[in-house]
Design an enzyme around this catalytic site. Structure first.
Site, mmCIF file in Angstrom:
data_model
loop_
_atom_site.group_PDB
_atom_site.id
_atom_site.type_symbol
_atom_site.label_atom_id
_atom_site.label_comp_id
_atom_site.label_asym_id
_atom_site.label_seq_id
_atom_site.Cartn_x
_atom_site.Cartn_y
_atom_site.Cartn_z
ATOM 1 N N CYS A 85 106.797 47.883 69.582
ATOM 2 C CA CYS A 85 106.150 47.911 68.265
ATOM 3 C C CYS A 85 104.981 48.890 68.211
ATOM 4 C CB CYS A 85 105.690 46.511 67.883
ATOM 5 S SG CYS A 85 107.065 45.345 67.823
ATOM 6 N N HIS A 141 107.059 45.873 58.583
ATOM 7 C CA HIS A 141 106.950 46.305 59.986
ATOM 8 C C HIS A 141 108.273 46.903 60.479
ATOM 9 C CE1 HIS A 141 105.921 46.577 64.110
ATOM 10 N NE2 HIS A 141 106.290 45.388 64.512
#
Lengths: 386, 386
Positions: B84, B334
């Protein structure tokens, strides 16, 4: 721009490494590299890990697992990927972290485990790196692409079956002397290489590199740190990068790679050198035709004369530019992301004068490595100096 | 060390982007970034593309496909991956290429397509980033891990359900004002946020960021080029990186992240600044508890006081350190590898004074971004200055 040197190198055995995880295989290369540099993981400021495929690795986001396993816990570590050129992208990225001043000592490592799956599955995964919409579904795997280039090279320049096999024989001769090579102690004669089973016409089995597991690692350092750590720093003085069209159909020619020429131009300009100043090199011989094209695109012979160049022995020890004297991808093996780092390992070993018996290139001042991803979409050339 | 500035930014709409490929989505961010910088792809020396997952991308070695599609054919382009935090790894890598002198203008882009598969499959793919031997097979997915940290934080420091939801409400308030956000025009009230469906106790739906498609891009330039290109260069003056143990069981504490503290320490030292010098920031709020821990680990409040800090409004506009005023991961979305680049986009937009109505942070001099990969195994902190 700060100067950057290789100060430590490590290499695992390449080949079929049954039951070994990427963490264990990385450890086999990284720990000796740290020892060779005379440091521990605590001294490393940043780590860059090359891994080409997540399914090969059998671990998502694998750089974290490797970094922690070799003792870099707490340090910045991340992964780079440029297909078969991932290893050179890692060396480039570690180099820029030091040259920019963000790190004084950095690790670049490459690792791949490939033989835990069937050859068919591995070939399919690699082929997926081709255009997923327009090429891969139509059967353009890597042997098929390089077969197209070989056919074109033969048609346009008269390159012969024997010339292709000459490259294979040379690389097996030296891979046989490299204890880390997949085909250690396995030379091949010209007749066998010429008459082996056809893979994708005109490329036969001995024109194609094997599918291997393996890892390689190098420790890079700033000038100040390098001089503290070693009496034989090997400087990386030129870096170049290039790429090409994603779709092969959009290329103007199939007999050379735009990326190689672009990357070489940058690297030679940065190093203030020309091909005549280089005494040894490693190039990306995923297929024998790729090595022949590399001689030409890097400027060591004229376009179309690469086959003849090999046949004359110009790329063997004693010739103009000894090439892949560690066995190359063909005989050392090609654990995808380990390959580029293994090239930097070999450049360092040769420039230090530490190559195994029978494969030390004499009178080396400068060395070049050329690492190609996919069918030239990723390309990196590095130039090294004693 | 050469100074490096952001000179161009671009952003795609984040959300469910049915039928759009990674190439098209990248184009939506990269082309506006080039236009914003007043250049074309021909002017870019190098490209770094962040993509977290190959199966998400539906294309092996995807950086090549994207580079060629946006016009970087011939130029060196490669992929970085840090789960991430991949986007911030791309910005860091592009930064080092310029700071080292290897490039004058570089592209950093991040892209992920995630909604073309089921939520269950996407969650499984993400969970595989956890230790593939010791954690993933036992059910430690990301919501499960952050639920452990939330439980520990509640037990140790008295953090409350309402404090967690306060973060969610703030981020939705600003995401509702950001036209690129997944939840544009979708604010949420405290009661709804507190009483939504439980995902992994104590984290409910409004504590968790969504699964999104999206891309973001920034153009970085050397000082000389930046001054030619723009009157409002945004300088990246501090960079830090950190990591943590691969296995959660080996950590000394679950209520904070070692990597955040390490990365922040480096970035503040390099920028010669302290938390009090920062007027706005974006942090990695994959779950509300992650934002609360970030306030603490970055040094903006004492350990354990993050929940109270949010409840007092200290991280809203008008408070001590306005945080995630673009909606954060929670409301902006995201798309894994796009997130870190989107943070640099937001830092630049805020420092230029170009944020949309109702979400411009006043009196900005310095901005901070903090991007976390996995459960802290990858961590990057960047500090920006007008």
């Amino acid at each position: 721009m700060r100067k950057v040197a290789v100060v430590g190198i490590g290499h695992s055995k390449f080949g079929k490494r049954k039951g070994v995880t990427i963490k264990e295989l990385s450890h086999e290369a990284i720990t000796p590299a740290l020892q060779d540099a005379g440091i521990t993981a605590k001294d490393v400021d940043a780590g860059v890990i090359a891994i080409a495929g997540e399914e090969f690795a059998a671990q998502g986001c694998p750089a974290a697992a490797i970094g922690d396993y070799v003792g870099l816990t707490g340090k910045p570590v991340y992964r780079v990927e440029a297909a078969c050129a991932s290893g050179s992208a890692a060396v480039r990225t570690a180099w820029t972290q030091i040259a920019s001043g963000l790190a004084d000592i950095a690790l670049a490592a490459g690792v791949e485990t490939m033989t835990h799956m069937s050859t068919e599955r591995a070939t399919e995964l690699m082929a997926r790196a081709g255009d997923a919409l327009w090429e891969y579904p139509y059967g353009v795997s890597f042997p098929a692409f390089y077969a197209l280039t070989a056919t074109a090279h033969m048609a346009q320049y008269g390159t012969t079956r024997e010339q292709l096999s000459t490259v294979s024989v040379k690389n097996h001769k030296y891979g046989a002397l490299n204890p880390y090579a997949h085909f250690y102690q396995k030379p091949v004669d010209l007749q066998t290489a010429m008459k082996s089973v056809m893979i994708s016409h005109p490329l036969n089995l001995f024109d194609c590199c094997p599918i291997s597991d393996g890892a390689a690692a190098v420790i890079l350092a700033s000038e100040e740190k390098a001089k503290q750590l070693t009496d034989t720093p090997i400087w990386i003085i030129g870096l170049g990068g290039g790429s090409d069209t994603m779709q092969i159909s959009e290329r103007q020619s199939l007999t050379g790679l735009l990326g190689t020429r672009r990357a070489a131009e940058q690297a030679f300009k940065m190093a203030k050198l020309e091909p005549k100043d280089i005494q040894g090199m490693n190039v990306h011989d995923c297929f024998t035709i790729a090595e022949i094209m590399a001689y030409e695109d890097l400027g060591f012979c004229k376009k179309g004369e690469g086959g003849k160049f090999a046949q004359e022995g110009q790329t063997d020890i004693g010739g103009k530019i000894p090439t892949n004297i560690d066995g190359g991808l063909k005989a050392k093996g090609h654990p995808i992301a380990a390959t580029g780092v293994s090239m930097t390992y070999e450049a360092t070993k040769q420039l230090r004068g530490q190559a195994e018996k029978g494969r030390q290139i004499p009178n080396l001042e400068h060395f070049l490595t050329m690492n190609c991803g996919m069918t030239g979409q990723f390309m990196f050339v590095h130039i090294y100096s004693r």
